[in-house]
Every structure is written in C-alpha cells, then in structure tokens.
Design an enzyme around this catalytic site. Structure first.
Site, PDB file in Angstrom:
ATOM      1  N   CYS A   1      12.662   5.382  -6.927  1.00 13.30           N
ATOM      2  CA  CYS A   1      11.283   5.275  -6.978  1.00 13.30           C
ATOM      3  C   CYS A   1      10.869   5.876  -5.657  1.00 13.30           C
ATOM      4  CB  CYS A   1      10.781   3.664  -6.869  1.00 13.30           C
ATOM      5  SG  CYS A   1      11.449   2.695  -5.563  1.00 13.30           S
TER       6      CYS A   1
ATOM      7  N   CYS B   1       0.705  -1.210   0.037  1.00 17.41           N
ATOM      8  CA  CYS B   1       0.142   0.092   0.009  1.00 17.41           C
ATOM      9  C   CYS B   1       0.911   1.199   0.103  1.00 17.41           C
ATOM     10  CB  CYS B   1      -0.976  -0.083   1.204  1.00 17.41           C
ATOM     11  SG  CYS B   1      -2.268  -1.179   0.988  1.00 17.41           S
TER      12      CYS B   1
END
Length: 407
Positions: free
Chosen positions: A364, A208
C-alpha cells in the site's frame, strides 16, 4: 457576569504599540479593551502544528494571545506544505515546533512562544496542559484525542476540538468540568467521550496520509477553532457575556465539497467514564491500548520485507505474488512493477486468486493498510505465506526506484 477563564489579576495594560496593533479588535464592543487584555493574559496550548495547528497558531498570534504553547514531535516534510501553511520550503527537515515558533514571532513579536518538541503522552500531558488556560486540539489520531480529552477533564480545562478528513471537518468545544467552580452550568458541557465513547477499530478510518485531504480544509476548520478559542477568552466581557455562543454542547460539521454546514446537539452523557455522574477514570490511561493499537500477545506476528529485500528477491527471479492493494486513483499516480491490483475491500472474496505455495507480498502507500489485508486473509483461512512491504510504496520510491514519486 459569567465565570472567566482568565483570572482578573493577570490582566495588564496595553502599550501604545499594542493599542495600535489591535485597534480593530478594540473597536468591537464584544472585545474592546478588556477583551484584548484578556487575550494578552491568556495561555493557550496547541497540540499539533500541522494542518489544524497552522491556522490556529497564525490567527491566535495575530489576535494577541499572550502565550502560545506548541506541542509536536514531527519534522517538516515536503508533503506537509500543501496544507500546513505555517511552514515553508526552507523549513523542510526542521522540527515543526521550531518552524512554527519562527513564523509566530514574525507575525507578532509580542507573543511568548513555548515549544515542546516531544510526543504528548500519559506521562507528561498533565504537567504540560496544567500550565495553560485552554487547549486547542489539532491532532490527527484517536489515541491523542482521548488523551487530550481526559487530561482536560481532569484538570478542568476547555478543549477546543477539530478534525479533518478528505473534504469533511468537525469542530466543537468540550468543557466538561471546571475544577475551580464545578457548580457553574456553563462549565458542565459534554466531553469528547460523551460524543465518541469508543474509538473506531484500528484501520477503519484512514489517516490523512492514506486517505488524503483537500489543502484548504484545515485552514477553514482551524480558523473556526481559533474563533472559538478567542470567544472563550473574551466571552466574559460586559458586551459579550450575553451574546457570545461557543460550540460547547454542539458539533459543527462542514463539507467543503458540497459547501454545507450542519450543527448537531451533543448532550452530556451521565454514564461517561471521565466526566459523568460516577466517573471511573481518575487518571490518564494507556491510550494506545484503549484504541486497540497494541498487538495482542497471542496474535501471530506479521512478517515484513523491506524494499531492498524485495528488490533482491525480484532480481534473483524468486517466485512471488506482488499484490498492490491501493485504490485505482492511487495507482494512477504511480504503478508498482509486476504487481496485481486487488483493492483492500475486495481482498477476502478474491482469495481464490492466490497461490498458497508462493509467497505473497502486499503493498500500500505506507505499509499500514496492507497489514489489514493480511489479517483479513488470515481470518478467511488462507494458509500461504504473507509478507508486508515495510513502509509501502513510498519506501520503494525512496530506496529502490527514485524515478517514482513519494506521495
């Protein structure tokens, strides 16, 4: 009457204050006085006090579950507050179990709350879970899901399962074996391994933290888990014995974006290594290794670079290729300076855009997906030096450019 999870000798009378508090339960014949006594006597362990653990804890406390154990080793962060409604702004930086305990006691002072500010592991799971009647799994990683499942099967405990990702949720009850009376049909349901024999390859399913989640989703799925837990506790009362149906043997699928529910049948797998006819797992194993999270000894290590080290090289004018592998909607949140955008899914087919004579730094959000980008390029035969920005864009925002958001 079906076998009861809560032994009758643990039942105790309700005080007048408790009768008043739980009066709306007492008016339901499916729960009634006996069911409320069972709730009071019940001991439920919540694994995780995050998105799913929040509604679980809140509603089970309000329902009068007498003892709640909560296991979590994390601390409250600002990004948790979008969905983990058991915590508040004042709790940022506190252990989640401490914050959750305070909130539970504010809802219902009659509840006994036992906290475990630790990671659930193969070394402690049997000891911790063994003290409870039911386990409600609110974790967000595969290694702990398999650990909870195996421990519950070995101990004969029901495992109330939930998981969430983006807009989709799942819930079920895994009650594969009851060590006290294994002859009962209702204790012979499937376990998590019957549904998912093997975990997905590492990195295939983002967490998540990387893939996102709509804030109300864990509230919905966690409330379903709380409902299943309550039914397991009161399900042997006179009125509920023939009417209550849990999710044992069924998987509930929920899509919050499309507002749709589906239920799939889950059969017990006779070849299951932990609950099947000839189980091969008789004790807890190394779940990080099982889920492929431990590096192979012959795998070439991936070099990392910290945010401050990268800033120093940029300031020195070093030749660098900075590759931002985040998706377009992530880059819309904040841009990384002087970076070339190549999403992870396009990495290998765009390998010819790299200069193998110049160091390439991959970025990222938190430094996890970029590892897979580097591995993909190596497998494609790329020979240049590849560096991973440790802790990703968020480390840059925290340590170098604090004008950028941490998300």
């Amino acid at each position: 009457m079906p076998f009861s999870i809560i032994p009758g000798d643990r039942l105790a009378d309700l005080s007048n204050e408790e009768i008043s508090r739980y009066s709306r339960h007492l008016l339901l014949p499916e729960i009634g006085l006996e069911g409320q006594k069972r709730l009071k006597a019940a001991r439920v362990l919540l694994v995780g006090t995050g998105g799913l653990g929040a509604p679980l804890a809140l509603y089970l406390a309000a329902a009068g579950v007498g003892t709640l154990g909560i296991v979590d080793f994390d601390v409250v962060e600002e990004s948790n507050l979008q969905r983990q409604v058991i915590h508040g702004v004042r709790d940022i930086g506190r252990p989640k179990v401490a914050s959750a305990k305070d909130r539970i006691k504010s809802i219902n002072p009659h509840i006994n709350v036992i906290t475990y500010n630790t990671m659930l592991t193969s070394a402690n799971a049997l000891d911790i879970i063994g003290d409870y009647d039911i386990v409600a799994d609110g974790t967000d990683n595969y290694q702990t899901r398999y650990l909870v499942n195996d421990a519950c099967v070995l101990l004969g405990k029901p495992n109330v399962y939930g998981s969430i990702f983006q807009f989709e949720g799942q819930a079920s009850v895994f009650y594969a074996k009851d060590s006290r009376d294994s002859s009962l049909e209702e204790s012979r349901g499937p376990c998590y391994r019957c549904l998912y024999p093997e975990p997905p390859p590492p990195g295939l399913v983002p967490s998540c933290a990387e893939g996102g989640v709509v804030g109300v989703l864990p509230g919905i799925v966690g409330s379903i888990q709380a409902n299943e837990t309550i039914k397991l506790i009161v399900g042997s009362t006179e009125y509920s014995a023939n009417t209550a149906e849990t999710l044992t043997g069924r998987l509930l699928l929920f899509d919050a974006w499309k507002m749709s529910f589906r239920t799939l049948k889950v059969d017990k797998d006779p070849r299951c290594p932990v609950c099947g006819e000839n189980p091969s797992i008789h004790e807890l194993i190394d779940y990080e290794q099982f889920c492929g999270l431990k590096k192979e000894t012959n795998e070439e290590p991936i070099e990392s670079i910290t945010a401050k080290e990268l800033k120093a090289r940029m300031d020195a004018g070093d030749a660098l290729q900075i590759i931002d592998i985040r998706e377009p909607h992530e880059r819309a949140i904040a841009q990384f300076p002087n970076a070339k955008a190549i999403p992870l899914g396009q990495m290998t087919r765009r390998a010819d855009e790299f200069d193998s004579t110049v160091d390439a730094v991959f970025i990222c959000k938190i430094g996890q997906r970029s590892l897979f980008a580097i591995r993909a390029l190596r497998e494609a035969g790329y020979k240049g030096r590849l560096l991973n920005l440790k802790d990703g864009f968020n480390a840059w925002a925290r340590e170098v450019d604090t004008s950028l958001p941490v998300y």
